[in-house]
Design an enzyme around this catalytic site. Sequence first.
Site, PDB file in Angstrom:
ATOM      1  N   SER A 186      -6.189 -12.637   3.645  1.00  0.00           N
ATOM      2  CA  SER A 186      -5.411 -11.815   2.726  1.00  0.00           C
ATOM      3  C   SER A 186      -5.215 -10.430   3.335  1.00  0.00           C
ATOM      4  O   SER A 186      -5.744 -10.117   4.399  1.00  0.00           O
ATOM      5  CB  SER A 186      -6.120 -11.729   1.373  1.00  0.00           C
ATOM      6  OG  SER A 186      -7.391 -11.119   1.527  1.00  0.00           O
ATOM      7  N   TYR A 187      -4.485  -9.583   2.607  1.00  0.00           N
ATOM      8  CA  TYR A 187      -4.127  -8.258   3.122  1.00  0.00           C
ATOM      9  C   TYR A 187      -5.382  -7.478   3.518  1.00  0.00           C
ATOM     10  O   TYR A 187      -6.315  -7.333   2.723  1.00  0.00           O
ATOM     11  CB  TYR A 187      -3.351  -7.487   2.056  1.00  0.00           C
ATOM     12  CG  TYR A 187      -2.679  -6.248   2.569  1.00  0.00           C
ATOM     13  CD1 TYR A 187      -1.723  -6.323   3.577  1.00  0.00           C
ATOM     14  CD2 TYR A 187      -2.989  -4.986   2.053  1.00  0.00           C
ATOM     15  CE1 TYR A 187      -1.099  -5.194   4.058  1.00  0.00           C
ATOM     16  CE2 TYR A 187      -2.363  -3.843   2.526  1.00  0.00           C
ATOM     17  CZ  TYR A 187      -1.424  -3.952   3.531  1.00  0.00           C
ATOM     18  OH  TYR A 187      -0.812  -2.826   4.017  1.00  0.00           O
ATOM     19  N   PRO A 188      -5.446  -6.976   4.769  1.00  0.00           N
ATOM     20  CA  PRO A 188      -6.707  -6.398   5.270  1.00  0.00           C
ATOM     21  C   PRO A 188      -6.927  -4.932   4.927  1.00  0.00           C
ATOM     22  O   PRO A 188      -7.939  -4.369   5.317  1.00  0.00           O
ATOM     23  CB  PRO A 188      -6.584  -6.584   6.785  1.00  0.00           C
ATOM     24  CG  PRO A 188      -5.118  -6.509   7.044  1.00  0.00           C
ATOM     25  CD  PRO A 188      -4.432  -7.074   5.839  1.00  0.00           C
ATOM     26  N   ASP A 235       0.865  -1.176   0.000  1.00  0.00           N
ATOM     27  CA  ASP A 235       0.000   0.000   0.000  1.00  0.00           C
ATOM     28  C   ASP A 235       0.903   1.228   0.000  1.00  0.00           C
ATOM     29  O   ASP A 235       2.130   1.104  -0.081  1.00  0.00           O
ATOM     30  CB  ASP A 235      -0.953  -0.006   1.203  1.00  0.00           C
ATOM     31  CG  ASP A 235      -0.225  -0.103   2.535  1.00  0.00           C
ATOM     32  OD1 ASP A 235       1.022   0.056   2.554  1.00  0.00           O
ATOM     33  OD2 ASP A 235      -0.876  -0.328   3.564  1.00  0.00           O
TER      34      ASP A 235
END
Length: 862
Positions: free
Chosen positions: A335-337, A119
């Site tokens: 998975s990526y939160p 991110d």
Amino acid sequence: MKTVLMVAEKPSLAQSIAKILSRGNMSSRKGLNGVCSVHEYTGSFIGQSAHFKMTSVCGHVMTLDFIGKYNSWDKVDPAELFSKAPTEKKEANPKLTMVKFLQVEGRGCDCIVLWLDCDKEGENICFEVLDAVLPVMNKPRSTERTIYRAKFSSITDTDICNAMNHLGEPNRNEALSVDARQELDLRIGCAFTRFQTKYFQGKYGNLDSSLISFGPCQTPTLGFCVERHDKIQSFKPETYWVLQAKVNPEKESSLILDWDRVRMFDREIAQMFLNITKMAKEAKVESVSKKEKVKQRPLALNTVEMLRVASAALGMGPQHAMQIAERLYTQGYISYPRTETTHYPENFDLKGCLRQQANNPYWAETVKALLSEGINRPRKGHDAGDHPPITPMRAATEAELGGDGWRLYEYITRHFIATVSADCKYLQTTISFSIGPERFTCIGKVVTSPGFTEIMPWHSIPLEESLPHCEKGDLFPIGEIKLLEKQTSPPDYLTEAELITLMEKHGIGTDASIPVHINNICQRNYVIVESSRRLKPTNLGIVLVHGYYKIDAELVLPTIRSAVEKQLNLIALGKANYHQVLEHTLDIFKRKFHYFVDSIAGMDELMEVSFSPLAATGKPLSRCGKCHRFMKYIQAKPSRLHCSHCDDTYSLPQNGTIKLYKELRCPLDDFELVLWSSGSRGKSYPLCPYCYNHPPFRDMKKGMGCNECTHPTCQHSLSMLGIGQCVECENGVLVLDSTSGPKWKMACNKCNVIVHFFENAHKVRVSLETCDLCDAALVDVDFNKAKSPLPGDETQHSGCIFCDPVFQDLVELKHAAMRHPMHRGGQGKRQGRGRGKGRRPGGRLNPKKPKDKMAALAAYFV
């Protein structure tokens, strides 16, 4: 053979990734900072054999701050923070020595692979890592590429190996957008916060907040809560009337009908309709319609929706929910939160994720049925181009995760299964009746296919009594017609879930920062969280928002911050210039700040109504050294002493209790001393209110108590009560707590180390003599004869607590139950223990003689 350095964002992630890439064939060791491990293995990298070193950071390596004097609230005009004040990048956590650690591991490496979170914050950390390691890595040959970026969304073998095979480059534009946000928040937030905190805390005593903060995102967030509060306060209930009819299709059953006019606010007119309908004896069926309706399965799960549900249904605050989600991610369960996307890519292995859940007893039957009958393609949602929606990546049990971890994982899993399930279908029957000239309706629903509501039962169609079979023209006897008197009700306070929705709608914060802003307004005592996680503004929060509206509404409305967020996103996309956005935004807020300062009287008028002036707050505690009158102790945050005669206010240590210290006075200024304590299991020390705020010696700083005072002869000072250097931190000195008897202890004046010793001793005094072995001050101990632990019925002994074998079993090291913000290890040279006769500065444990108990304990804790 090339050496490749790989860096992840957290130690646990580094271990998981290295385990997958090395197939478990790796060696591990602790890094020099004692927190981050290094996992090494050999393998292939871009067609060549390579030696891999996988390690991690712990979040951001660097943080942005003002340099030197600009961190002083007293010496700098807050207006200077918008442009004149230079900033610098400092280590986010100096104790971790992360830069040095990265340089040690990066020295001699040929390439670096960045495994930071995918991110904008992760991209920013990429460049922080590169700034640290590139200077010490081997220089590349001309056009040889040495920097690689791994893009991944989950900690699974497939995702990690795929990321390693498709390495990209870090995104400089996304990193710059984070730099811009950090600098804007620092400069704008600090300027407004410093000004309004100093202005109002210097006038009012019961604000009950240690910091009256302003934030470009935080303040609009508070604004939403106060706006709802204002609607509640200004709401005036109105009486209305509803006509309710009850018909009896069968002898023992009844059906309640809803009036098509819904309600009337005029009682006489409502009474007229009641009289008309009462003349009819039967209700006539005017129409019967049946329509199959669909309740759609949910969109795939993104961060904002997860936070909403966690708050509304699971009772978890957004920040707590995010912490749990991050832990589940690093452990490989989801998975990526952090994602804004609600659309699965075409190549996403939905069936593979579903098979992982086939053996869980809670949903095994539903999953097996979907796998055998075929899954439904998830609904088309929004593709933000970041990460796939939040998805369970491996099976788990309640015993594995426990508590809140399991509850959040269960919801994420049920949501995922629901996205590939069928829609819920139901038959809606609507019967229209006429009673005289008035129309009434009755609606019934019957589920024909439950679909996704089997796995998400809270979304199921509520069970209702089935409607009677009837046709147009049928007549039913009327059981009762009556007029119900009701009142309109005000809206309730915003829930966290509703606030998250408003923040997302108006572009306040990001999916990652929304929980932080909500947590901030709670921590600052601007709102309190009530039952059902509703946010009720406090007096302080209400007055602040009303004050901003009175002076400059744009400070609290979401419009200006939303516009800034759009500019930051343009920087991330490479469509806006970093420096121009920064300069333009700071110029706008600088003008607003000057207008705010000039108009502060408008907010002050509101403060006067809600809060009491300093002179009228608190209770008398200790005497002022100037006028010798009692000063008042103001307990509300931030706790302080105020002399109404001199009109002076003195800051005190926070997060503890304050009481008068034996009516003793400071020899320098004649102020009565007070005693600060963090509790029976914590530490305590006396302080002079004046010296605490106006350091009397050059080697002292503001916020130091008597345990750090270098006065050469005062009986309460470090010079007289200091014993030896702290066994853990570099700059602290262990100081005798002379108030702790008969459970005697000494505590570090920098960190939270406490040493308990000589329980039940009658007296403990610090001697002028020092130990020949370690330079620590000797201690004179006088025990009661009945409780003396000394050999041979002795009651007195003098010796070194570190080296004297008689004292070995009478000393115990612990950590304070509560750590005070002031107790941080300082920088620079180690402070001497004073100038007492026969003493040498420092008081250091002898590193060559670790046989004594304290050294052994110190080694264990380190």
